[in-house]
Enzyme design. Structure first.
Site, PDB file in Angstrom:
ATOM      1  N   LYS A   8       1.120  -1.189  -0.177  1.00 34.82           N
ATOM      2  CA  LYS A   8       0.116   0.111  -0.077  1.00 34.82           C
ATOM      3  C   LYS A   8       0.813   1.230   0.112  1.00 34.82           C
ATOM      4  O   LYS A   8       1.576   1.561   0.950  1.00 34.82           O
ATOM      5  CB  LYS A   8      -0.891   0.027   1.170  1.00 34.82           C
ATOM      6  CG  LYS A   8      -1.989   1.171   1.151  1.00 34.82           C
ATOM      7  CD  LYS A   8      -3.062   1.169   2.179  1.00 34.82           C
ATOM      8  CE  LYS A   8      -2.516   0.812   3.526  1.00 34.82           C
ATOM      9  NZ  LYS A   8      -3.841   0.821   4.578  1.00 34.82           N
ATOM     10  N   ASP A  32     -12.347   1.787  12.702  1.00 33.23           N
ATOM     11  CA  ASP A  32     -12.778   2.020  11.331  1.00 33.23           C
ATOM     12  C   ASP A  32     -13.123   0.541  10.874  1.00 33.23           C
ATOM     13  O   ASP A  32     -12.716   0.114   9.711  1.00 33.23           O
ATOM     14  CB  ASP A  32     -11.674   2.355  10.349  1.00 33.23           C
ATOM     15  CG  ASP A  32     -12.445   3.089   9.131  1.00 33.23           C
ATOM     16  OD1 ASP A  32     -13.481   3.301   8.968  1.00 33.23           O
ATOM     17  OD2 ASP A  32     -11.393   3.452   8.292  1.00 33.23           O
TER      18      ASP A  32
END
Length: 630
Positions: free
Chosen positions: A354, A452
Site C-alpha cells: 500500500k 474503522d
C-alpha cells in the site's frame, strides 16, 4: 553567518509579500470551536466576525446546540455535528416544534436550502424519505391502486399521507407518476413507527453537504471576501479596501502573481541551503528532510525503533519497494489513502504493498498503523511484513490476501437470489472477525481500538478466512482504561458509533468498535448497505429497523439464499447479535467476548434486544425548541 543572515532576509521579504497581497488576516482565526463543534474554519465563522466566512454560527456558550445560518437569507438551524470537512448534521427548530405538537403544518413544505453564487447546499438522502400528500376528498380507484403497497396516515384534516419502506426503486418521485391531487414531500425521518403514528417517525435532523463555488474559492484564497448582492450576483470584495470591487478573474491573477513570486523566493532559499551543505560537506545534509517532510515524523520513527527493537517490522527503502512491486506494475486497487500493488519478496512469497499519498500533519495515521499492527499476532489480524518511510515516500507491506476485501462479496443485486458467499461462510466470517476484535480489545498487552471496522477493511485469504486491516485510525490505551479521550470524530459514516459524534450519549471506548461490527454484520446479512448516501434509495437506512420488527414479531427474515433450517438459525443469530451491538447506549452493547459467546451459543438462549435507534442524543431537560432525535 552571512548566508544565514541572507536567508533570514529572504524569508522576511516573503512575509512582506504575503501581507502586501492581502493573504493574511490577523482578525480571522484559522480554526475555532463552538459548543460541541471543533476544528471549524472557512466558510464557517462566528456571528461576531461576519467578514470571516459565509456560514455564521452563534450560541457557542449556550446549553443548547449552536445555531448556524445558511446564507444568503437562509433560516437558522441547530448545528448538531460536523460529520466531515464538507458535511454537517443540522436540526430544523421550526419543524421540531411542529413535530412535538403533532402539527400537520409539518407536511406543508419540503426541506429546502437557499441558493447562492458563493456556496451551494445539498441535502443528503441518508435519512430523507418520500411522502405523498394527497387530498383526502378526492378518492379514485386509480389512487387506491397506485398506493396499494403504501402505508397510510389519516391523522391530518383534509389530506392523507402515503409512504413506504424498502422499495428497490421509487419511480413515484417523477412528477409524471403522481396521481391527481397528490404532491411529493421529502422530509427527514428517524425510525419506523410502531403504532402508525407518522409523527413519531419524523425527525427535525438531516445532513447537508456544502460546496464552495470556484469564484468564491479563488476570492477567499486570494485575500478577498465572498459577497452576494441583492440581485444574487457574486462580488469579491478586497478586505483591505472595501470599496474596491473585483471579479474572480482579478483575484485569480493576483493569486498567480503571488504563487510565482513565492516560488522564486523559496527556490532561491533552497538553492542557497543546498550550496551551503555541499560546500561545508556536513554529514546531516544527507538526512535533511526540511523540504520533504516534517522532521518530527523521523523523530517519531526513530523513537518507534528504539521502543520496539527487534519486534518492529522490517524497514524497506523506496528502491526496495520498487523492486518488490516490479516498478509498481500490478495495481490491485486505489482509494483515498493511495494505491495498492501486488509484489513478491525475495523468498517468493506474495505481498500487497500500500503506497500512501502525501500525508498531512505529522503522519500520525502512518505511525499509528505501524505501531498498532506490530503489537498483534492473530489469525484474524492481517500481518504487516514491513514498511517504507523515506521522506514523503511511505508504504506498508502486508501479506497478500488473494480474495481481496469482504466488501466486493456481500452487496447483492436485488434481482439475484443466489449469494456470492453462502450462509455457512458468512457465519464463519462473522465469528472470525469477532474473535479478531476480541483479541484487539483483550488479547494484546495494550488494548487496541480500531475505530474503522467496515467491509472494506476486512480482507479474505484463499480460504475466505477474514483478517482485520487498516489501523490508520486506531488508538492504543491501557487495558484498565474503559473510556478514551479523542479529539474529533474518526471512522466512516454508516459505521460510526453515536457516542463518537454526540459525546452526551456516553464515553468513547471499545464498545464503539462493537457498534461498527454490528452495522457491518447487518450488511453481510442483508447483502446491502445500511446507509448509502450516494444513491437516492432513502429506505436503505431503515434496514436494521425492518429486521428488528421481524425479529420482534417472530416472522421469517426473508433473506436471500437460506437453504435449510441450519442456515436459517445462523442468519437469525447474526441478526440478533447485531441488533444488540448497535444499541445507542454503549453500556447496553455486549463486549466482543460476549459476541463470540452468543454467536457460538444456542439461539434459544438469545434474548431480543431493546429496539435500536440510529441516533439519539442526551435526554437532558432543555427548552421546547431544542432538537431531540428519538
Amino acid at each position: 553567518m552571512a548566508i544565514t543572515s541572507f536567508v533570514s532576509f529572504l524569508l522576511s521579504l516573503l512575509l512582506i509579500f504575503v501581507q502586501a497581497n492581502g493573504l493574511t488576516n490577523s482578525t480571522c482565526p484559522k480554526s475555532f470551536s463552538c459548543g460541541n463543534l471543533t476544528d471549524l474554519s472557512f466558510p464557517f465563522s462566528l456571528s461576531t466576525q461576519p467578514d470571516c466566512g459565509i456560514m455564521p454560527i452563534s450560541g457557542c456558550d449556550a446549553k443548547t446546540p449552536p445555531r448556524i445560518q445558511l446564507l444568503p437569507g437562509g433560516d437558522w438551524y441547530y448545528a448538531l455535528a460536523k460529520l466531515n470537512n464538507y458535511t454537517v448534521a443540522l436540526g430544523d427548530p421550526k419543524l421540531n416544534a411542529e413535530l412535538r405538537q403533532h402539527d400537520c403544518q409539518a407536511f406543508n413544505k419540503n426541506i429546502s436550502l437557499p441558493d447562492s453564487p458563493s456556496i451551494s447546499y445539498k441535502v443528503l438522502p441518508a435519512n430523507i424519505v418520500n411522502f405523498f400528500k394527497c387530498n383526502s376528498t378526492s378518492t379514485t380507484q386509480k389512487k387506491i391502486n397506485h398506493f396499494a403497497v403504501y402505508e397510510k396516515y389519516n391523522g391530518c384534516k383534509g389530506f392523507s399521507i402515503y409512504y413506504k419502506f424498502f422499495q428497490d426503486r421509487d419511480e413515484d418521485i417523477r412528477a409524471g407518476n403522481l396521481t391527481v391531487n397528490c404532491s411529493l414531500i421529502r422530509l427527514p425521518v428517524n425510525s419506523m413507527p410502531d403504532d402508525g403514528d407518522v409523527f413519531k417517525m419524523l425527525s427535525p435532523a438531516f445532513q447537508v453537504e456544502w460546496k464552495l463555488s470556484d469564484e468564491c474559492y479563488q476570492c477567499h484564497f486570494g485575500g478577498g471576501q465572498c459577497q452576494t448582492d441583492k440581485t444574487k450576483k457574486f462580488h469579491c470584495t478586497n478586505q483591505y479596501n472595501p470599496h474596491a470591487q473585483g471579479t474572480s478573474k482579478t483575484g485569480q491573477h493576483r493569486r498567480i502573481w503571488f504563487i510565482l513570486t513565492t516560488g522564486a523566493v523559496l527556490l532561491t532559499v533552497a538553492l542557497l541551503v543546498l550550496l551551503f551543505c555541499f560546500r561545508e560537506k556536513i554529514v546531516w545534509c544527507k538526512n535533511i528532510r526540511f523540504w520533504e517532510s516534517n522532521p518530527e515524523d523521523h523523530k517519531n520513527i526513530e523513537a518507534f525503533f528504539k521502543n520496539y527493537g527487534s519486534y518492529a517490522p522490517k524497514r524497506y527503502s523506496y528502491s526496495e519497494v520498487k523492486s518488490i512491486t516490479s516498478g509498481f506494475k500490478n495495481k490491485l486497487g486505489q482509494g483515498g489513502f493511495g494505491s495498492v500493488y501486488k509484489g513478491s519478496l525475495h523468498n517468493g512469497s506474495h505481498v500487497a504493498v500500500k503506497v500512501l499519498n502525501i500525508l498531512k500533519g505529522s503522519g500520525e495515521e502512518f505511525i499509528n498503523e505501524v505501531a498498532s499492527i506490530s503489537r498483534t499476532s492473530h489469525v484474524n489480524i492481517v500481518n504487516l511484513v514491513g514498511f517504507c518511510f523515506e521522506g514523503r515516500k511511505r508504504a506498508l507491506i502486508y501479506e497478500f490476501m488473494p480474495n481481496g476485501s469482504l466488501e466486493k462479496f456481500i452487496y447483492e443485486e436485488r434481482s439475484d437470489r443466489v449469494r456470492q458467499l453462502g450462509w455457512p461462510i458468512l457465519y464463519k466470517i462473522a465469528i472470525s472477525i469477532a474473535r479478531g476484535l476480541e483479541y484487539l480489545h483483550r488479547g494484546c498487552t495494550t488494548r487496541i481500538l480500531h475505530f474503522d471496522i467496515k467491509p472494506h477493511n476486512i480482507l479474505l485469504d484463499e480460504e475466505f478466512c477474514p483478517k482485520i486491516s487498516d489501523f490508520g485510525l486506531a488508538k492504543l490505551c491501557m487495558k484498565k482504561e474503559s473510556i478514551v479521550s479523542m479529539l474529533g470524530a474518526r471512522g466512516t459514516i454508516g459505521y460510526i458509533a453515536p457516542e463518537i459524534v454526540c459525546r452526551n450519549l456516553g464515553g468513547v471506548s471499545h464498545k464503539s468498535d462493537v457498534y461498527s461490527y454490528g452495522m457491518m454484520v447487518l450488511e453481510m446479512v442483508g447483502g446491502r448497505k445500511n446507509v448509502d448516501a450516494g444513491v437516492d434509495r432513502t429506505s436503505e437506512i431503515y434496514f436494521p429497523h425492518w429486521l428488528y420488527q421481524r425479529i420482534e414479531l417472530d416472522e421469517e427474515l426473508q433473506l436471500i439464499g437460506i437453504m435449510n433450517e441450519e442456515e436459517k438459525e445462523c442468519a437469525r443469530k447474526m441478526v440478533m447479535v447485531s441488533l444488540w451491538c448497535i444499541q445507542t447506549d454503549p453500556s447496553n452493547r455486549p463486549s466482543m467476548t460476549k459476541v463470540v459467546e452468543m454467536l457460538e451459543g444456542n439461539l434459544e438462549f438469545l434474548q431480543i434486544p431493546p429496539k435500536p435507534y440510529l441516533y439519539s442524543p442526551s435526554r437532558s431537560e432543555v427548552d421546547s425548541s431544542v432538537v431531540e432525535l428519538v
